[in-house]
Design an enzyme around this catalytic site. Structure first.
Site, mmCIF file in Angstrom:
data_model
loop_
_atom_site.group_PDB
_atom_site.id
_atom_site.type_symbol
_atom_site.label_atom_id
_atom_site.label_comp_id
_atom_site.label_asym_id
_atom_site.label_seq_id
_atom_site.Cartn_x
_atom_site.Cartn_y
_atom_site.Cartn_z
ATOM 1 N N LYS A 1 57.399 26.335 51.993
ATOM 2 C CA LYS A 1 56.850 26.618 50.291
ATOM 3 C C LYS A 1 56.515 25.125 50.275
ATOM 4 C CE LYS A 1 54.577 29.883 48.423
ATOM 5 N NZ LYS A 1 53.989 31.009 49.340
ATOM 6 N N ASP B 1 48.272 29.784 47.574
ATOM 7 C CA ASP B 1 49.180 29.847 46.830
ATOM 8 C C ASP B 1 48.593 30.125 45.389
ATOM 9 O OD1 ASP B 1 52.018 32.061 46.726
ATOM 10 O OD2 ASP B 1 51.767 30.685 45.165
ATOM 11 N N PHE C 1 44.608 38.471 38.456
ATOM 12 C CA PHE C 1 42.896 38.978 39.018
ATOM 13 C C PHE C 1 42.909 37.709 39.327
ATOM 14 C CE2 PHE C 1 40.580 35.389 36.400
ATOM 15 C CZ PHE C 1 42.102 34.628 34.986
ATOM 16 N N GLY C 2 43.165 37.152 40.269
ATOM 17 C CA GLY C 2 43.227 35.784 41.134
ATOM 18 C C GLY C 2 42.684 36.558 42.879
ATOM 19 N N VAL D 1 45.081 37.556 45.732
ATOM 20 C CA VAL D 1 45.954 39.125 45.617
ATOM 21 C C VAL D 1 45.198 39.730 45.252
ATOM 22 C CG1 VAL D 1 47.859 39.623 45.919
ATOM 23 C CG2 VAL D 1 47.778 37.261 46.464
HETATM 24 P P1 NDP Z 1 45.636 32.678 42.676
HETATM 25 O O1 NDP Z 1 45.861 31.795 41.588
HETATM 26 O O2 NDP Z 1 44.515 33.530 42.350
HETATM 27 O O3 NDP Z 1 46.052 34.027 41.412
HETATM 28 C C1 NDP Z 1 47.255 34.129 40.499
HETATM 29 C C2 NDP Z 1 47.329 35.009 39.405
HETATM 30 O O4 NDP Z 1 48.282 34.903 38.612
HETATM 31 C C3 NDP Z 1 46.762 34.433 37.851
HETATM 32 O O5 NDP Z 1 45.377 35.779 37.213
HETATM 33 C C4 NDP Z 1 47.423 33.140 37.494
HETATM 34 O O6 NDP Z 1 46.876 32.940 35.787
HETATM 35 C C5 NDP Z 1 48.529 34.419 37.371
HETATM 36 N N1 NDP Z 1 49.539 33.637 37.164
HETATM 37 C C6 NDP Z 1 50.304 32.395 37.149
HETATM 38 N N2 NDP Z 1 51.812 32.118 37.341
HETATM 39 C C7 NDP Z 1 51.584 32.785 36.284
HETATM 40 C C8 NDP Z 1 52.953 33.001 34.852
HETATM 41 N N3 NDP Z 1 53.917 32.153 35.147
HETATM 42 N N4 NDP Z 1 52.236 33.811 34.037
HETATM 43 C C9 NDP Z 1 51.420 34.452 33.911
HETATM 44 N N5 NDP Z 1 50.384 34.565 34.792
HETATM 45 C C10 NDP Z 1 50.142 34.183 35.385
HETATM 46 O O7 NDP Z 1 47.369 32.834 42.384
HETATM 47 P P2 NDP Z 1 47.305 34.584 44.329
HETATM 48 O O8 NDP Z 1 46.227 36.193 43.948
HETATM 49 O O9 NDP Z 1 47.168 33.786 45.147
HETATM 50 O O10 NDP Z 1 48.466 34.886 44.021
HETATM 51 C C11 NDP Z 1 49.113 35.949 42.970
HETATM 52 C C12 NDP Z 1 50.916 35.980 44.169
HETATM 53 O O11 NDP Z 1 50.626 36.465 44.894
HETATM 54 C C13 NDP Z 1 51.977 34.707 43.441
HETATM 55 O O12 NDP Z 1 52.968 35.339 43.366
HETATM 56 C C14 NDP Z 1 51.828 34.597 45.543
HETATM 57 O O13 NDP Z 1 53.337 34.015 45.906
HETATM 58 C C15 NDP Z 1 51.728 36.012 45.883
HETATM 59 N N6 NDP Z 1 51.118 35.843 46.939
HETATM 60 C C16 NDP Z 1 50.133 35.144 47.825
HETATM 61 C C17 NDP Z 1 49.263 35.238 49.090
HETATM 62 C C18 NDP Z 1 48.000 34.323 48.967
HETATM 63 O O14 NDP Z 1 47.626 34.283 50.313
HETATM 64 N N7 NDP Z 1 47.440 34.045 48.320
HETATM 65 C C19 NDP Z 1 50.162 36.206 50.473
HETATM 66 C C20 NDP Z 1 50.879 36.187 49.249
HETATM 67 C C21 NDP Z 1 51.565 36.513 48.400
HETATM 68 P P3 NDP Z 1 47.689 31.766 36.169
HETATM 69 O O15 NDP Z 1 47.241 30.206 36.482
HETATM 70 O O16 NDP Z 1 46.840 30.401 34.350
HETATM 71 O O17 NDP Z 1 48.612 31.134 35.328
HETATM 72 O O1 2IT Z 2 53.491 34.015 49.931
HETATM 73 C C1 2IT Z 2 52.659 33.769 50.494
HETATM 74 O O2 2IT Z 2 53.037 34.390 52.207
HETATM 75 C C2 2IT Z 2 51.253 33.028 50.836
HETATM 76 N N1 2IT Z 2 51.370 32.465 49.895
HETATM 77 C C3 2IT Z 2 50.305 33.219 51.974
HETATM 78 C C4 2IT Z 2 51.294 31.986 53.022
HETATM 79 C C5 2IT Z 2 50.352 31.254 54.034
HETATM 80 O O3 2IT Z 2 50.997 30.377 55.026
HETATM 81 O O4 2IT Z 2 49.070 31.855 54.597
#
Ligand code: NDP
Ligand code: 2IT
Length: 448
Positions: free
Chosen positions: A128, A168, A240-241, A243
């Site tokens: 990571k 991420d 609302f990201g 995932v």
């Molecule tokens: P995004 O950046 O698309 O969305 C993240 C969301 O969470 C945003 O709304 C963000 O707002 C909010 N957020 C992040 N940190 C905080 C915080 N400290 N406090 C409050 N809100 C927060 O990210 P993803 O959707 O990609 O990721 C979301 C989760 O899923 C994470 O835990 C990530 O590790 C996990 N994940 C992602 C994968 C992927 O393929 N993308 C795969 C597996 C897991 P803000 O930025 O303003 O804080």
């Molecule tokens: O937390 C996770 O599994 C991710 N952010 C995706 C990692 C990846 O290599 O696709």
């Protein structure tokens, strides 16, 4: 649950050595508790000092990321890549750009990734990386310049058969594009060094949706063990990201109703259900860089609750998809009181340790992110396979493989939990199944 003496010793030692790495120690504690069940039965892991080895990353790279903002001022951020474990494949895992990023956060995520990647059944080690760069309010040009500078250092440490980063929090398709472009210029190599690439230049179809789709497929499998179905269920999602968006889409498609999403500013309650153009709007909100879910409330005239998390809304299924430690003991008590029967983690480690214990004791369906959010890295693995073959699969092919991966992970968790005397405990099941394959591979490989 009683901790095995060897696991406790290693954890105590780790806690002394890295006492400030709160998140990493939290992730390590959960894994040590689960695998205590194996250690009690199989002395070979203690004999080979596997735990002392597995908690130490193979390599950590920390670096300075200098960049210039639009006013021409010099700025600096910290960059990290933790290459945690390569026992079963090249290091693989995302990059996080968020103001809260520290080495502890990257180590916790890298540690989780070892077991998650093992569960996918694909040949991927754990890694990571990221930076404390805050993309919020940055111009397009500033994001590009930052990504180029970040990759200028990272490029020397990664490669298609060495270490393959992805997105991420704060790193999506746009950032992967700038990172890939810079890697190509520096190394003169067009190779699958990153996943989550654009569909025109080596990216897999379904990768953007994969994590959220996978979370929903996993929830569906969990519900089926109790003769239930996602169709007709009321669902609350946090974030609302990327995932959250994929999960809302798939839940809706399968007949569930998502009634809440959240952001750093609060949550919205949309009792009619988030569907159609409202799902499209989630993408626009993310792309705007404003980081406000209140925009949704204003646009669709639904209630907004400032500074609150969505767990007080009555639901059957809860999908935490924002970030670590976003579900507290009180939140869990409220969810249980409201009759929630299934909590499937989309984010990494969203539920605090004590709250997770309550969920496990409650016997409702509860899965850890390393099992239920593995669809993202799973499709990343499929993207690597397509890049190696110089082929591109159709949406249907990738989606079919993703469903297969999620079903297999579910099955592995269920079987491992049964085998070790804790049926229905997905946390133990995931940690045990993920750990065994990696630990056995390390033993096979000798001095690693
Ligand atoms: P995004 O950046 O698309 O969305 C993240 C969301 O969470 C945003 O709304 C963000 O707002 C909010 N957020 C992040 N940190 C905080 C915080 N400290 N406090 C409050 N809100 C927060 O990210 P993803 O959707 O990609 O990721 C979301 C989760 O899923 C994470 O835990 C990530 O590790 C996990 N994940 C992602 C994968 C992927 O393929 N993308 C795969 C597996 C897991 P803000 O930025 O303003 O804080
Ligand atoms: O937390 C996770 O599994 C991710 N952010 C995706 C990692 C990846 O290599 O696709």
């Amino acid at each position: 649950m009683a901790m095995n003496a060897y696991a406790q010793r290693v954890l105590d030692d780790l806690s002394k050595r890295y006492y400030w790495e709160k998140e990493f120690l939290q992730a390590a504690t959960e894994v040590m508790e689960s695998i205590s069940l194996i250690l009690d039965r199989e002395p070979k892991y203690e004999k080979a000092n596997i735990l002392e080895r597995i908690v130490e990353p193979e390599r950590i790279v920390c670096f300075r990321v200098p960049w210039k903002d639009d006013k021409g001022e010099f700025r600096v951020n910290r960059g990290y890549r933790v290459q945690f474990n390569s026992a079963i494949g090249p290091y693989k895992g995302g990059l996080r750009f968020h103001s809260t990023v520290t080495l502890s956060i990257i180590k916790f995520l890298g540690f989780e990734q070892i077991f998650k990647n093992s569960l996918t059944g694909l040949a991927m080690g754990g890694g990571k990386g990221g930076s404390d760069f805050d993309p919020r309010g940055k111009s397009e040009n500033e994001v590009m310049v930052f990504c180029q500078s970040f990759m200028t250092e990272l490029a020397r440490h990664i490669g298609a058969d060495t270490d393959v980063p992805a997105g991420d929090i704060g790193v999506g398709g746009r950032e992967i594009g700038y990172l890939f472009g810079q890697y190509k210029r520096l190394r003169n190599l067009f190779e699958g060094v990153l996943t989550g690439k654009g569909a025109n230049w080596g990216g897999s179809l379904i990768r953007p949706e994969a994590t959220g789709y996978g979370v929903t497929y996993f929830a569906q499998e969990m519900l089926r063990t109790r003769g239930q179905d996602i169709a007709g269920k009321i669902v609350v999602v946090s974030g609302f990201g990327n995932v959250a968006w994929g999960a809302v889409q798939k839940v809706t498609e399968l007949g569930g109703k998502v009634v809440a999403i959240s952001g750093p500013d609060g949550f919205v309650h949309d009792a009619d259900g988030i569907r159609g153009e409202k799902i499209e709007y989630m993408l626009a909100m993310r792309a705007s860089g404003r980081d406000r879910v209140q925009d949704y409330a204003e646009r669709f005239h639904v209630p907004f609750y400032a500074g609150k998390r969505p767990w007080s809304i009555k639901c059957d299924v809860a999908l935490p998809c924002a970030t670590q430690n976003e579900v507290s003991v009180e939140d869990v008590q409220q969810l249980l009181k409201n009759g929630c029967i299934c909590i499937t983690e989309g984010a990494n480690m969203p539920v605090v340790l004590d709250a997770a214990k309550i969920l496990i004791d409650s016997k409702i369906l509860y899965s850890p992110g390393k099992a239920s959010n593995a669809g993202g890295v799973g499709v990343s693995g499929l993207e690597m396979a397509q890049n190696s073959m110089r082929l591109k699969w159709s949406r249907e092919e990738v989606d079919r493989e993703l469903q297969k991966i999620m079903r297999n992970i579910h099955q592995s968790c269920v079987e491992a939990a049964e085998q070790y005397g804790c049926p229905g405990n997905y946390v133990n099941g995931a940690n045990i199944a993920g750990f065994k394959k990696v630990a056995d591979s390390m033993i096979d490989q000798g001095l690693v």
